[in-house]
Design an enzyme around this catalytic site. Structure first.
Site, PDB file in Angstrom:
ATOM      1  N   GLU A  28       0.784  -1.348  -0.006  1.00 61.57           N
ATOM      2  CA  GLU A  28      -0.102  -0.052   0.056  1.00 61.57           C
ATOM      3  C   GLU A  28       0.847   1.269  -0.001  1.00 61.57           C
ATOM      4  O   GLU A  28       2.176   1.152   0.451  1.00 61.57           O
ATOM      5  CB  GLU A  28      -0.852  -0.025   1.155  1.00 61.57           C
ATOM      6  N   LYS A  89      -5.524  10.691   0.807  1.00 58.91           N
ATOM      7  CA  LYS A  89      -5.522   9.457   1.291  1.00 58.91           C
ATOM      8  C   LYS A  89      -6.691   8.808   0.734  1.00 58.91           C
ATOM      9  O   LYS A  89      -7.994   9.337   0.839  1.00 58.91           O
ATOM     10  CB  LYS A  89      -5.861   9.504   2.794  1.00 58.91           C
ATOM     11  N   ASP A 141     -17.146   5.074  13.957  1.00 61.97           N
ATOM     12  CA  ASP A 141     -15.908   4.941  13.088  1.00 61.97           C
ATOM     13  C   ASP A 141     -15.248   3.450  12.982  1.00 61.97           C
ATOM     14  O   ASP A 141     -14.587   3.104  13.873  1.00 61.97           O
ATOM     15  CB  ASP A 141     -14.816   6.034  13.705  1.00 61.97           C
ATOM     16  N   SER A 143     -13.221   1.180  10.212  1.00 61.92           N
ATOM     17  CA  SER A 143     -12.318   1.306   8.950  1.00 61.92           C
ATOM     18  C   SER A 143     -13.121   0.583   7.702  1.00 61.92           C
ATOM     19  O   SER A 143     -13.517  -0.512   8.045  1.00 61.92           O
ATOM     20  CB  SER A 143     -10.918   0.921   9.187  1.00 61.92           C
ATOM     21  N   LYS A 162      -2.789  -1.710  15.678  1.00 58.20           N
ATOM     22  CA  LYS A 162      -2.404  -1.065  16.665  1.00 58.20           C
ATOM     23  C   LYS A 162      -3.529  -0.821  17.694  1.00 58.20           C
ATOM     24  O   LYS A 162      -4.770  -0.601  17.299  1.00 58.20           O
ATOM     25  CB  LYS A 162      -1.921   0.640  16.366  1.00 58.20           C
TER      26      LYS A 162
HETATM   27  N1  PSU Z   1      -2.545   1.470  10.889  1.00 60.63           N
HETATM   28  C1  PSU Z   1      -1.193   1.716  10.718  1.00 60.63           C
HETATM   29  N2  PSU Z   1      -0.272   2.198   9.792  1.00 60.63           N
HETATM   30  C2  PSU Z   1      -1.284   2.745   8.711  1.00 60.63           C
HETATM   31  C3  PSU Z   1      -2.648   2.552   8.924  1.00 60.63           C
HETATM   32  C4  PSU Z   1      -3.169   2.055   9.525  1.00 60.63           C
HETATM   33  O1  PSU Z   1      -0.697   1.087  11.919  1.00 60.63           O
HETATM   34  O2  PSU Z   1      -0.584   3.544   7.874  1.00 60.63           O
HETATM   35  C5  PSU Z   1      -3.186   3.034   7.263  1.00 60.63           C
HETATM   36  C6  PSU Z   1      -3.530   2.027   6.437  1.00 60.63           C
HETATM   37  O3  PSU Z   1      -3.508   2.467   4.957  1.00 60.63           O
HETATM   38  C7  PSU Z   1      -4.954   1.734   6.722  1.00 60.63           C
HETATM   39  C8  PSU Z   1      -5.361   3.029   6.932  1.00 60.63           C
HETATM   40  O4  PSU Z   1      -5.758   1.179   5.726  1.00 60.63           O
HETATM   41  O5  PSU Z   1      -4.489   3.759   7.848  1.00 60.63           O
HETATM   42  C9  PSU Z   1      -6.847   2.971   7.902  1.00 60.63           C
HETATM   43  O6  PSU Z   1      -7.456   4.241   7.734  1.00 60.63           O
HETATM   44  P1  PSU Z   1      -8.984   4.441   8.391  1.00 60.63           P
HETATM   45  O7  PSU Z   1      -8.904   4.104   9.770  1.00 60.63           O
HETATM   46  O8  PSU Z   1      -9.261   5.861   8.046  1.00 60.63           O
HETATM   47  O9  PSU Z   1      -9.864   3.361   7.510  1.00 60.63           O
HETATM   48 MN    MN Z   2     -12.542   6.088  10.003  1.00 61.22          MN
END
Ligand code: PSU
Ligand code: MN
Length: 305
Positions: A28, A89, A141, A143, A162
């Site tokens: 990614e 993003k 929220d 993902s 994390k």
């Molecule tokens: N967690 C990490 N490092 C990252 C991400 C998540 O430890 O770089 C990034 C990844 O690209 C993941 C995104 O898909 O954040 C998730 O964002 P959101 O919570 O907005 O979906």
């Molecule tokens: Mn989100």
């Protein structure tokens, strides 16, 4: 002749590998553009590609450049992604608008999985996935990485997630969505910087060939992707209690600043990185490189199975 998707530009190397059945691993670009601080993010992107190569596979770093989805970047393209300001993003839902407007975007786990599935790439390695945020019972929220894992037939190698996230709720959703969570040489679901979150994986695999057979089997009998949990190496792991304090401080700072939506995860990652005195960064690099290596090994096993 491999049929390519009309919105995707494969690099010559990736196109050749896919056509001739050589192992390919998707990577990614959000981890490079938004997940890690400069200038280490560029070194990280390069190290991930090198680790995939050392394991005998071809890296396909995925990003949107001027409205074209690219799988396999040149050194210059990767550099521009890492060093430029303000790149969007991009999750799955953002791809179409970027294409129409001919804009750039760094792909998240969700978007990278979507592209990998369209391009015919079965394995994708990253650091950590997104999931259910703490407080999701009021913020909602969650993902887009989680529904994408249910949708795209791609095995995602990660070091878990994390604890900026609610890990028990994240695993509950993965169960609900029918996504297998498999531990590589681990019974525990890892917590990114630490090898054990106190939660369990669904099945443990100690042997790469057996894990590759499970991936092939889920591609036949399952509906979507798989999450392969590869714990951080013991010598690179951080003290779980110390890192938890940094995560809690990051969440408090986000609350105080009213940060939400797609800005939340980058804000938390940046806060943690800035306040850890370089330790979290070293661990982050180590685990991501470990995942890229396992991804390459798995892709090679899958290609030869
Ligand atoms: N967690 C990490 N490092 C990252 C991400 C998540 O430890 O770089 C990034 C990844 O690209 C993941 C995104 O898909 O954040 C998730 O964002 P959101 O919570 O907005 O979906
Ligand atoms: Mn989100």
């Amino acid at each position: 002749m491999t049929m390519t998707h009309s919105d995707i530009d494969l690099s010559a190397e990736v196109a050749d590998a896919l056509e001739s059945g050589k192992p390919v691993v998707a990577l990614e670009s959000t981890i490079v553009a938004h997940g890690l601080p400069r200038p280490d993010n560029l070194a990280a992107g390069q190290a991930l590609e090198a680790a995939v190569r050392e394991a005998g596979a071809v890296p396909a770093t995925i990003a949107v450049l001027a409205g074209r989805i690219c799988a396999g970047l040149t050194a210059k393209q990767l550099e521009a992604l890492a060093l430029r300001d303000g790149i969007a993003k991009a999750s799955r839902r953002d791809l179409a608008a970027l294409i129409a407007k001919k804009e750039d975007g760094a792909t998240t786990v969700a978007a990278t999985m979507a592209v990998a599935a369209m391009a015919g790439i079965a394995i994708f390695a990253t650091g950590g996935i997104g999931g259910v945020h703490r407080g999701a019972e009021t913020s909602f929220d969650i993902s887009a990485d989680l529904p994408e894992l249910a949708r795209s037939k791609v095995a995602v190698v990660s070091a878990g997630a994390k604890s900026i996230l609610d890990l028990p709720k994240t695993l509950e959703m993965l169960e609900m969505l029918g996504v297998p969570v498999w531990g590589y040489r681990s019974d525990a679901f890892p917590a990114f910087y630490a090898p054990d979150s106190g939660l369990k994986v669904d099945a443990r695999f100690d042997d790469v060939a057996e894990l590759a057979r499970a991936i092939a089997a889920h591609r036949r009998v399952g509906a979507g992707g798989m999450l392969i949990a590869n714990p951080i190496a013991a010598e690179a792991a951080l003290d779980a209690a110390a890192i938890e304090a940094g995560i809690a401080a990051a969440i408090r700072a986000a609350d105080a600043a009213g940060i939400g939506g797609k800005a939340l995860t980058p804000f938390l990652l940046d806060h943690i990185n800035r306040n850890s005195g370089g330790k979290s960064l070293a661990a982050n690099l180590a685990l991501a490189v470990g995942n890229a290596r396992l991804g390459g090994t798995l892709a090679a096993a899958l290609a030869h199975s």
